[in-house]
Enzyme design. Structure first.
Site, mmCIF file in Angstrom:
data_model
loop_
_atom_site.group_PDB
_atom_site.id
_atom_site.type_symbol
_atom_site.label_atom_id
_atom_site.label_comp_id
_atom_site.label_asym_id
_atom_site.label_seq_id
_atom_site.Cartn_x
_atom_site.Cartn_y
_atom_site.Cartn_z
ATOM 1 N N ASP A 1 4.810 20.065 7.801
ATOM 2 C CA ASP A 1 5.661 21.243 7.657
ATOM 3 C C ASP A 1 6.911 20.981 6.814
ATOM 4 O O ASP A 1 7.357 21.851 6.059
ATOM 5 C CB ASP A 1 6.058 21.788 9.044
ATOM 6 N N LEU A 2 7.449 19.764 6.898
ATOM 7 C CA LEU A 2 8.686 19.494 6.145
ATOM 8 C C LEU A 2 8.408 19.378 4.644
ATOM 9 O O LEU A 2 9.258 19.757 3.826
ATOM 10 C CB LEU A 2 9.369 18.229 6.675
ATOM 11 N N CYS B 1 -4.920 13.208 13.474
ATOM 12 C CA CYS B 1 -5.199 11.822 13.102
ATOM 13 C C CYS B 1 -5.056 10.977 14.355
ATOM 14 O O CYS B 1 -4.496 11.433 15.348
ATOM 15 C CB CYS B 1 -4.280 11.400 11.963
ATOM 16 N N ARG C 1 0.901 14.612 13.427
ATOM 17 C CA ARG C 1 1.393 14.369 12.072
ATOM 18 C C ARG C 1 1.368 15.603 11.159
ATOM 19 O O ARG C 1 0.621 15.670 10.175
ATOM 20 C CB ARG C 1 0.618 13.225 11.415
ATOM 21 N N ARG D 1 -8.521 -0.615 4.673
ATOM 22 C CA ARG D 1 -7.620 0.381 4.090
ATOM 23 C C ARG D 1 -6.284 -0.245 3.715
ATOM 24 O O ARG D 1 -5.617 0.251 2.802
ATOM 25 C CB ARG D 1 -7.356 1.517 5.096
ATOM 26 N N LYS E 1 0.842 -1.209 0.000
ATOM 27 C CA LYS E 1 0.000 0.000 0.000
ATOM 28 C C LYS E 1 0.870 1.250 0.000
ATOM 29 O O LYS E 1 0.654 2.173 -0.782
ATOM 30 C CB LYS E 1 -0.905 0.000 1.245
ATOM 31 N N ASN E 2 1.859 1.279 0.886
ATOM 32 C CA ASN E 2 2.641 2.507 1.056
ATOM 33 C C ASN E 2 3.607 2.787 -0.092
ATOM 34 O O ASN E 2 4.182 3.873 -0.157
ATOM 35 C CB ASN E 2 3.404 2.481 2.382
ATOM 36 N N ASP F 1 4.969 0.548 12.004
ATOM 37 C CA ASP F 1 3.770 -0.124 11.497
ATOM 38 C C ASP F 1 3.674 -1.592 11.927
ATOM 39 O O ASP F 1 2.689 -2.260 11.610
ATOM 40 C CB ASP F 1 3.712 -0.024 9.961
#
Ligand code: UD1
Length: 421
Positions: free
Chosen positions: A124-125, A116, A121, A401, A22-23, A309
């Site tokens: 900004d970066l 979340c 989370r 998901r 997924k990622n 994860d």
């Protein structure tokens, strides 16, 4: 809303094919926005987050065709450069369209993700990195409004940028943006996750000039344009890790296929430390255990260290292991939501700051629990597989998901799992 009903106590045996990650798929789907001709992807898992990304791209004008695990994306006629709050709040990874839109079209309007379940989370970066490449960025009414219209040829400018926190999607967003920038970009303290490497591989097939992905310095030589290509998504190391823990906890034996063991070194090491046997044979791996596991200490950190994860799944494993363990979460500030639910099943866990102290118990008892985020849900499934009696997991849309065909795969391995409305 669907729930999952699991009758615990059945050791898992058999073979399970691991899906595409997924990622890796999410950023690579977004990378299609950079290409002037169609991008063809295979091993794209059937997951809710994939559907959401395809819908988002479709709303922008990308032509999407799906045939089993193959997706073709044609971004030759993109008409909208926006990701609305409705989309981004459903899936934070929608932020991954920001870099590609800005790099190719010089304009993007993307909602800020907001909070979340596992922490604040921020992004900004992502924003600072694009600013370092010359983008003009304004934040107003909850949206990031970005433009390159003031820059020469309206193109982002290559830059050296140091990320003071290792961020996976931040690295991916900036890598995609830099691929079409004018000049060379050097990303320092970049994320080294395999999914970043898979994205870089795909971008290079599309005509990008990226080196160093997989190390903490990525060098991107911007090119004029990118085209489509064909790419097979890397295996999902987190799905694989979850089934590995399932085999270990239930005292079974599972062969995983379509898996690259070297992406799972930290997980394999911890499973062996716990007493499971793990053997690797090319692109398959076998995990075997007698179910009597020893508690192992875990400390999450960016790749190649132990992945956040997989933290919740190992917490479930430690809950029934022999001895006491410490599980320390260093990536996200609030990623212990599964603890209270595991306690409802009889686990003995106390939290002190970012560390959970887990005292292994003799057995868990089935109960009704609630899934709070994707990996927390996975830990509840694992606990349900070994708990006495019936465990009912509510709000399983989180699992949809990220785990393709979860009940089917578990059932084929001998678990007693069913979905109910
Ligand atoms: C990705 C993964 C997620 C995984 C996480 C960490 C995807 C789609 N999701 O999420 O499954 O749990 O990596 O491996 O790939 N941070 C900032 N500012 C930023 C960006 C991040 O402070 O601009 C912080 C975050 O709050 C967090 C840490 O950096 O504390 C790491 O987060 P990050 O790597 O960005 O996670 P994601 O990319 O969102």
């Amino acid at each position: 809303m669907d729930k999952l009903i699991i009758e615990g106590g059945f050791p898992l045996h058999g073979e399970v094919a691991i899906s595409g990650a997924k990622n890796a798929a999410l950023p690579i789907l977004c990378a299609s926005l950079l290409a002037e001709t169609p991008l063809v992807l295979t091993s794209v898992a059937a997951l809710k987050d994939i559907d959401t990304t395809l819908k988002l791209l479709d709303l922008m004008g990308v032509k999407v065709e799906r045939d089993g695990d193959q997706v073709t994306l044609d971004a030759s006629e993109v008409a909208s450069f926006e990701a609305t709050y409705e989309m981004v709040k459903t899936m934070r990874a929608s932020i991954l369209v920001l870099g590609p839109l800005l790099a190719r079209f010089g304009s993007a309007r993307v909602s800020l993700p907001g909070g979340c379940a596992i922490g604040s989370r921020p992004v900004d970066l992502h924003i600072k990195g694009l600013q370092a490449m010359g983008a003009a960025i304004h934040i107003a009414h909850g949206y990031i409004q970005a433009s390159t219209l003031h820059l020469p040829n309206r193109r982002l400018q290559g830059a050296r940028y140091y990320m003071d926190i290792v961020t996976v999607t931040g690295t991916e967003n900036l890598m995609m943006a830099a691929a079409l920038a004018d000049g060379t970009t050097i990303l320092e303290n970049a994320a080294k996750e395999p999914e970043v490497v898979d994205l870089a591989d795909c971008l290079n097939k599309m005509g990008a000039n990226i080196s160093g992905a997989g190390s903490d310095v990525i060098i991107i030589q911007g090119v004029e344009k990118l085209n489509g290509a064909q790419h097979n998504i890397v295996c999902d190391r987190i799905e694989a890790g979850t089934y590995m823990v399932a085999a270990a906890m239930t005292g079974g034996e599972i062969k995983l296929t379509n898996v690259q063991a070297h992406l799972l070194d930290a997980v394999i090491e911890k499973l062996r430390e716990a007493g499971a046997q793990v053997s690797v044979d090319g692109e398959s791996m076998t995990v075997k255990s007698n179910g009597k596991l020893t508690a192992v200490n875990i400390r999450t950190a960016p790749h190649p260290a132990f992945p956040t994860d997989m933290q919740a799944q190992f917490m479930a494993m430690n809950a029934m292991a022999i001895g006491v363990s410490k599980v320390t979460e260093t990536i996200f500030e609030n990623r212990f939501m599964h603890v209270q639910e595991l306690q409802r099943l009889g686990a003995d866990i106390s939290i002190d700051g970012n560390t959970a102290l887990v005292q292994g118990v003799d057995h868990l008892d089935g109960a009704t629990v609630m899934a709070t985020d994707l990996r927390a849900s996975a830990s509840l499934v694992l606990a349900g597989l070994v708990a006495r009696g019936e465990t009912v997991i509510e709000r399983i849309y989180h699992l949809d998901r990220g785990y393709e065909l979860l009940e089917d795969k578990l059932t084929a391995l001998g678990a007693k799992v069913k979905r109910a409305s």
